[in-house]
Design a protein around this motif. Structure first.
Motif, PDB file in Angstrom:
ATOM      1  N   GLU A 122      -1.668   0.514  -2.326  1.00 57.59           N
ATOM      2  CA  GLU A 122      -1.671   1.351  -3.770  1.00 57.59           C
ATOM      3  C   GLU A 122      -0.312   1.258  -4.090  1.00 57.59           C
ATOM      4  O   GLU A 122      -0.228   1.326  -5.296  1.00 57.59           O
ATOM      5  CB  GLU A 122      -2.403   2.525  -3.396  1.00 57.59           C
ATOM      6  CG  GLU A 122      -4.029   2.499  -3.020  1.00 57.59           C
ATOM      7  CD  GLU A 122      -4.587   3.888  -2.182  1.00 57.59           C
ATOM      8  OE1 GLU A 122      -5.519   4.139  -2.544  1.00 57.59           O
ATOM      9  OE2 GLU A 122      -3.567   4.465  -1.451  1.00 57.59           O
ATOM     10  N   ILE A 123       0.677   1.581  -3.175  1.00 56.74           N
ATOM     11  CA  ILE A 123       1.939   1.547  -3.442  1.00 56.74           C
ATOM     12  C   ILE A 123       2.455   0.273  -4.333  1.00 56.74           C
ATOM     13  O   ILE A 123       2.988   0.472  -5.411  1.00 56.74           O
ATOM     14  CB  ILE A 123       3.021   1.981  -2.506  1.00 56.74           C
ATOM     15  CG1 ILE A 123       2.860   3.294  -1.964  1.00 56.74           C
ATOM     16  CG2 ILE A 123       4.231   1.810  -2.789  1.00 56.74           C
ATOM     17  CD1 ILE A 123       3.311   3.926  -0.625  1.00 56.74           C
ATOM     18  N   GLN A 124       2.105  -0.744  -3.797  1.00 56.66           N
ATOM     19  CA  GLN A 124       2.393  -2.117  -4.335  1.00 56.66           C
ATOM     20  C   GLN A 124       1.953  -2.129  -5.799  1.00 56.66           C
ATOM     21  O   GLN A 124       2.259  -2.557  -6.875  1.00 56.66           O
ATOM     22  CB  GLN A 124       1.726  -3.268  -3.672  1.00 56.66           C
ATOM     23  CG  GLN A 124       2.467  -4.503  -3.679  1.00 56.66           C
ATOM     24  CD  GLN A 124       4.062  -4.511  -3.448  1.00 56.66           C
ATOM     25  OE1 GLN A 124       4.437  -3.777  -2.643  1.00 56.66           O
ATOM     26  NE2 GLN A 124       4.669  -5.013  -4.229  1.00 56.66           N
ATOM     27  N   ALA A 125       0.532  -1.721  -5.809  1.00 59.25           N
ATOM     28  CA  ALA A 125      -0.218  -2.053  -7.105  1.00 59.25           C
ATOM     29  C   ALA A 125       0.644  -1.031  -7.990  1.00 59.25           C
ATOM     30  O   ALA A 125       0.794  -1.266  -9.429  1.00 59.25           O
ATOM     31  CB  ALA A 125      -1.616  -1.586  -7.036  1.00 59.25           C
ATOM     32  N   ARG A 126       0.849   0.119  -7.751  1.00 61.39           N
ATOM     33  CA  ARG A 126       1.783   1.251  -8.526  1.00 61.39           C
ATOM     34  C   ARG A 126       2.888   0.554  -9.089  1.00 61.39           C
ATOM     35  O   ARG A 126       3.218   0.776 -10.235  1.00 61.39           O
ATOM     36  CB  ARG A 126       1.867   2.585  -7.830  1.00 61.39           C
ATOM     37  CG  ARG A 126       2.311   3.669  -8.658  1.00 61.39           C
ATOM     38  CD  ARG A 126       1.252   4.488  -9.587  1.00 61.39           C
ATOM     39  NE  ARG A 126       0.544   5.422  -8.916  1.00 61.39           N
ATOM     40  CZ  ARG A 126       0.501   6.480  -8.699  1.00 61.39           C
ATOM     41  NH1 ARG A 126       1.625   7.309  -9.006  1.00 61.39           N
ATOM     42  NH2 ARG A 126      -0.201   7.252  -7.952  1.00 61.39           N
TER      43      ARG A 126
END
Ligand SMILES: Nc1ncnc2c1ncn2[C@@H]1O[C@H](COP(=O)(O)OP(=O)(O)OP(=O)(O)O)[C@@H](O)[C@H]1O
Ligand SMILES: [Mg+2]
Length: 251
Positions: A122-126
């Protein structure tokens, strides 16, 4: 517009006073910021613009008055409560605020790791979404000193907004940028604004502020000399306001 239709006030200063020793900076600053509004804050150098926005996140303590965020007086909060409020207020510092030893990606991941329970994916996507928003796709592994000044400013803005704060405070984000990079940055701010962010934009760049802001306030001799819509500020007959708008007032 009737009272119940008027937009919610997110941030408010009431009669704020601040002095450093004998140097009086604010002598009764009052204004309020409505949800979704971008307020331009002008004033000569040294009039207390930075001190004003630093007071909003508790980096300066006013001597008296109130600073209300979502109706709560920030000056009465504990450190712990203030810490929580700060995650809802993004701050883009006057001289950028990236960690020099961390890559762009690590800089952006930092607030997410510190303040959220998002997974690595999720961090990567953000981060990817944010890099796209600021036109910096593919710069993940670069260090701040490998970026141009304009990119550093945009990355600083990305870092300040990655937690999706409801309010963002910009302290001269376009200072030192060439016209192309200024336009990029103001374009990025406009995108944030389209998503409903509320903010204060401190700047000496009057055309940029007129483009981005809904209202403008001018700080002079410790008080808000005027606060009005961009249209009314442009049309103002007040000689001081006029000299500002025409860029004739620099000090
Ligand atoms: N920590 C401090 N101690 C003493 N004086 C301070 C401190 N911080 C700010 N000042 C003084 O308060 C005044 C307002 O400073 P501030 O940085 O808010 O100005 P500014 O409007 O942001 O100016 P600029 O446009 O140059 O950034 C200045 O006279 C400054 O020297
Ligand atoms: Mg300043």
């Amino acid at each position: 517009m009737s009272a119940h239709e008027s937009p919610e006030i997110v941030l408010e200063m009431r009669d704020v006073h601040k002095a450093f020793g004998a140097k009086v900076v604010h002598r009764g600053v009052s204004f309020s910021l409505r949800k979704g509004e971008m307020l331009g804050l002008f004033g000569g150098s040294g009039t207390g613009k930075s001190v004003l926005i630093r007071s909003i996140i508790g980096l300066e303590q006013p001597d008296r008055g109130e600073v209300l965020f979502e109706g709560r007086n920030l000056l009465t909060l504990t450190e712990r409560q203030l810490y929580k409020v700060r995650t809802k207020i993004g701050f883009v510092f006057q001289n950028g605020a990236l960690f020099d030893s961390l890559t762009v990606e690590e800089n952006l991941a930092y607030p997410l790791r510190a303040h959220t329970t998002l997974t690595d994916e999720e961090i990567q996507a953000r981060i990817e979404k944010m890099l796209e928003l600021i036109d910096m796709k593919g710069t993940n592994d670069l260090l701040p000193n490998e970026l141009s000044g304009g990119m550093q400013k945009r990355a600083g803005m990305a870092r300040a907004t990655i937690l999706e704060p409801s309010v963002i405070l910009f302290d001269e984000p376009t200072a030192g940028l060439d016209p192309v990079n200024t336009r990029r940055l103001t374009g990025n701010i406009t995108k944030l604004k389209d998503r409903g962010i509320t903010g204060i934009f401190v700047t000496h760049d009057i055309p940029a502020a007129f483009e981005i802001c809904d209202r403008v306030a001018i700080l002079r001799e410790g008080v808000i000399h005027v606060i009005d819509t961009v249209e009314n500020i442009k049309r103002s007959k007040d000689p001081f306001v006029q000299s500002f708008v025409q860029g004739a007032y620099y000090t």
